[in-house]
Design a protein around this motif. Structure first.
Motif, PDB file in Angstrom:
ATOM      1  N   PHE A  83      -3.324   1.144   5.223  1.00 27.60           N
ATOM      2  CA  PHE A  83      -4.608   0.631   4.744  1.00 27.60           C
ATOM      3  C   PHE A  83      -5.777   1.294   5.482  1.00 27.60           C
ATOM      4  CE2 PHE A  83      -7.316  -3.098   3.351  1.00 27.60           C
ATOM      5  CZ  PHE A  83      -7.207  -2.795   2.005  1.00 27.60           C
ATOM      6  N   ARG A 120      -6.094   4.703   3.929  1.00 28.55           N
ATOM      7  CA  ARG A 120      -6.757   4.592   2.634  1.00 28.55           C
ATOM      8  C   ARG A 120      -8.278   4.533   2.800  1.00 28.55           C
ATOM      9  NH1 ARG A 120      -5.473   3.747  -2.307  1.00 28.55           N
ATOM     10  NH2 ARG A 120      -6.530   2.229  -3.626  1.00 28.55           N
ATOM     11  N   ALA A 177     -11.638  -1.576   6.747  1.00 29.05           N
ATOM     12  CA  ALA A 177     -10.923  -2.037   5.553  1.00 29.05           C
ATOM     13  C   ALA A 177     -10.436  -3.478   5.655  1.00 29.05           C
ATOM     14  CB  ALA A 177      -9.728  -1.125   5.295  1.00 29.05           C
ATOM     15  N   THR A 202       0.837  -1.214   0.000  1.00 32.30           N
ATOM     16  CA  THR A 202       0.000   0.000   0.000  1.00 32.30           C
ATOM     17  C   THR A 202       0.867   1.257   0.000  1.00 32.30           C
ATOM     18  OG1 THR A 202      -1.746  -1.213   1.125  1.00 32.30           O
ATOM     19  CG2 THR A 202      -1.922   1.174   1.142  1.00 32.30           C
ATOM     20  N   LYS A 239       0.240   2.619  -3.563  1.00 30.87           N
ATOM     21  CA  LYS A 239      -0.984   3.430  -3.546  1.00 30.87           C
ATOM     22  C   LYS A 239      -0.849   4.693  -2.707  1.00 30.87           C
ATOM     23  CE  LYS A 239      -3.503   0.836  -6.170  1.00 30.87           C
ATOM     24  NZ  LYS A 239      -4.106   1.325  -7.413  1.00 30.87           N
TER      25      LYS A 239
END
Lengths: 223, 397
Positions: free
Chosen positions: A194, A197, A157, A8, A12
């Motif tokens: 995460f 995110r 998540a 991640t 990302k």
């Protein structure tokens, strides 16, 4: 030290990798990264693909064994610590705590009010509660949410829910964000890419612990 | 569930949380919690002996006992009994086990729920799954409930809880006048004494147990060694479910109603049931994971579960709500049911375990079950794609 970025932060939420590396350089930490870093297998283990996860574990163990490993990701931290054997692993929040205590990073405290979201992997599962809080309190006022530490609410998540049931993940993020907003904080800090995110939204700034230090910790990179 | 129902449910849950959190950590309840943990562990380790002892004790007490391996077996036993009594109307108490075997869906006769919450859901007719084991209608607001009652009973009550209660009560009592059969579950079974313990606040289980025939359906996991153990279990359940030490009523049934006041000659059916029939249900329990069977049904897991708070009873199986219910569905039904009940809805966060008085490790159980489920092909498509990504590119993205 090997900085294991995790998928991640590497792909990302690259701002987290960036902030982490800048902090490591600032503190003079001798570290390296892997050009061909592989998924630790956490997502596979949590979603039932155990055989496939075992492949990742075997491949990664060859490279990671004997290293002092640093992770950005709470999920990688838990997996490398509990699902692998014999690895020496620490989470960035723990390293930052050491660096702050040893005066390796110069931070400036402001009167900003911030709150902290405990990720399930890091807090309830691995009992890392104090270190991120100590780091935050060296920079800002920590105002706690209703559910914290082992009672922290999941961001929504985890466990493959974000990919399989995105609407559930969103709904859960809303609940957690509403607790954060109730603290009247200016920023919501997490120590899990995460979680970040999933919690990102248009109303409240959400930052990884490393980003928070880089942005609001008064660090001077020209020193 | 509708967004407004979820909102009302979350509010009700917050009230329960506040009440139960104020007493669950006091020393006496902590002692009770560890006592019940030992009781449930011991009961699992000695389940065969306790089952046989319970059978003997029931017989000694003149309680008829039948074993049902499956839901269908239990339903057949009930069918035969109802036929024998020519039952047209039966009085029913709240029971997750009766929900599990699908009694209401199976029977063609008139079943009257006696618990107010359950009766409201029954009158609602559609989309009427309970949301909590002891507070089945906690997701409905008083005005929604008034609407349901008015429409189904052809009355005109306002959104006043007391008014609603009185209308439902008199309607239920009127309908039950001709009922000769009552049916309920049990919260715990004492093997040594052959006693069944039931807790309730409304007094409705007393009504059910005073019918000529009282049928009790209970899972074999409800058996504990003694009456003291059974009382411990139901007290802990009450504490965690409601935040109170006790319910208004705790019925201990150890036989049919009887008297020997005339020349010491035994007569049955003085006030209560002339016949008590216990149906001990397996229905997958003997195949279930040990920790799954520790559940005492307090519902504290779902009250604290962030997934359940987000989606409601879509996460769970039948009357078994939340993650532990999903786990049980594999044993009661099959892998497909387990998948459809929400095996992959759980974020594995572990708040349920933290808030479970028996510390059932539901996240670990579900994580392990996912392995078995993917092996037989039941997994979300998104997870299959992620697995392929990792295999090909060493990254889920």
């Amino acid at each position: 030290m090997l900085y294991f970025r995790g998928c991640t932060a590497r792909e990302k939420q690259t701002e987290i990798q960036d902030a982490t590396e800048r902090l490591l350089k600032l503190a003079g930490v001798d570290y390296h990264i892997l050009d061909d870093e592989k998924c630790c297998g956490s997502v596979l283990l949590r979603t039932g693909f155990v055989k496939e996860a075992q492949n990742q574990i075997e491949e990664n163990t060859k490279v990671l064994k004997g290293e002092k490993i640093l992770t950005s990701c709470a999920g990688c931290y838990k997996t490398l610590k509990e699902d692998y054997e014999g690895l020496d692993v620490m989470h960035i929040s723990q390293l930052l705590n050491d660096l702050v205590n040893d005066n390796k990073i110069n931070l400036k405290k402001s009167d900003m009010n911030v709150t902290y979201h405990d990720s399930c992997h890091l807090a309830r599962h691995c009992n890392v509660f104090e270190e991120p809080r100590n780091v935050i309190e060296s920079v800002a006022n920590l105002v706690e949410m209703e559910n914290i530490r082992e009672n922290s609410l999941c961001c929504g998540a985890g466990g493959g829910v974000k990919s399989a049931y995105p609407q559930i993940a969103d709904e859960m993020a809303k609940s957690r964000l509403s607790q954060a907003k109730q603290t009247k904080c200016e920023i919501l800090i997490t120590a899990c890419p995460f979680c970040k995110r999933n919690l990102e939204n248009d109303e409240l700034e959400v930052l990884d612990l490393t980003e928070f230090l880089m942005k609001y910790g008064g660090v001077d990179e020209t020193e | 569930m509708k967004p407004s129902e979820l909102e009302t449910m979350r509010k009700s849950f917050n009230t329960v949380k506040e009440r139960s959190s104020s007493i669950k950590d006091i020393p006496s309840i902590k002692r009770l919690t560890s006592r019940v943990q030992e009781i449930k562990k011991y009961s699992f380790d000695n389940k065969d002996e306790l089952f046989n002892q319970a059978l003997e004790s029931f017989k000694r007490n003149d309680i008829e006992v039948k074993f049902a391996e499956t839901s269908d077996d239990a339903l057949h036993i009930i069918d035969d009994l109802l036929e024998e009594y020519d039952a047209k109307v039966i009085a029913k108490a709240k029971s997750n086990t009766l929900g599990e075997i699908g009694l209401k869906e199976h029977l063609n006769i008139n079943i009257i729920e006696t618990d107010l919450g359950d009766r409201i859901l029954q009158l609602k007719k559609v989309d009427n799954k309970p949301v909590h084991p002891t507070g089945p209608a906690s997701h409905l607001s008083v005005s929604e409930i008034a609407g349901i009652v008015n429409e189904s009973l052809g009355v005109d009550v306002g959104p006043e809880p007391k008014e609603i209660m009185e209308v439902v009560r008199s309607d239920v009592l009127k309908r039950l006048e001709s009922a000769g059969v009552g049916i309920s579950g049990a919260n715990a079974i004492a093997a040594e004494e052959g006693s069944l313990v039931m807790v309730h606040n409304e007094g409705n289980i007393s009504i059910v147990s005073l019918k000529d025939l009282h049928i009790i359906v209970a899972g074999i996991d409800k058996i504990v060694p003694s009456l003291e153990d059974a009382i411990s279990v139901v007290k802990l359940e009450t504490t965690f479910a409601t935040g109170n030490f006790v319910t208004s009523y705790m019925n201990v049934i150890s036989g049919p109603s009887k008297t020997a006041d005339i020349e010491k000659k035994l007569l049955k059916n003085m006030y209560g049931a002339e016949r008590v029939v216990v149906i001990l249900l397996d229905n997958g329990r003997s195949e279930a994971i040990e920790e799954c069977l520790y559940c005492i049904g307090c519902g504290n897991c779902i009250v604290h579960c962030p997934v359940y708070n987000a989606v409601g009873n879509e996460f769970g199986f039948n009357n078994y709500l939340g993650g532990r219910g999903v786990a049980m569905s594999k044993f009661i039904e099959d892998d497909e049911t387990c998948f459809n009940s929400g095996l992959y809805m759980c974020t594995l966060c572990g708040l349920c375990t933290l808030n479970c008085p028996l510390s059932i490790p539901t996240n670990e159980i579900l994580e392990n079950m996912r392995k078995l489920s993917t092996d037989v092909g039941f997994y979300p498509k998104a997870h299959g794609n992620i697995m392929e990504n990792v295999r090909k590119n060493n990254s889920p993205y």
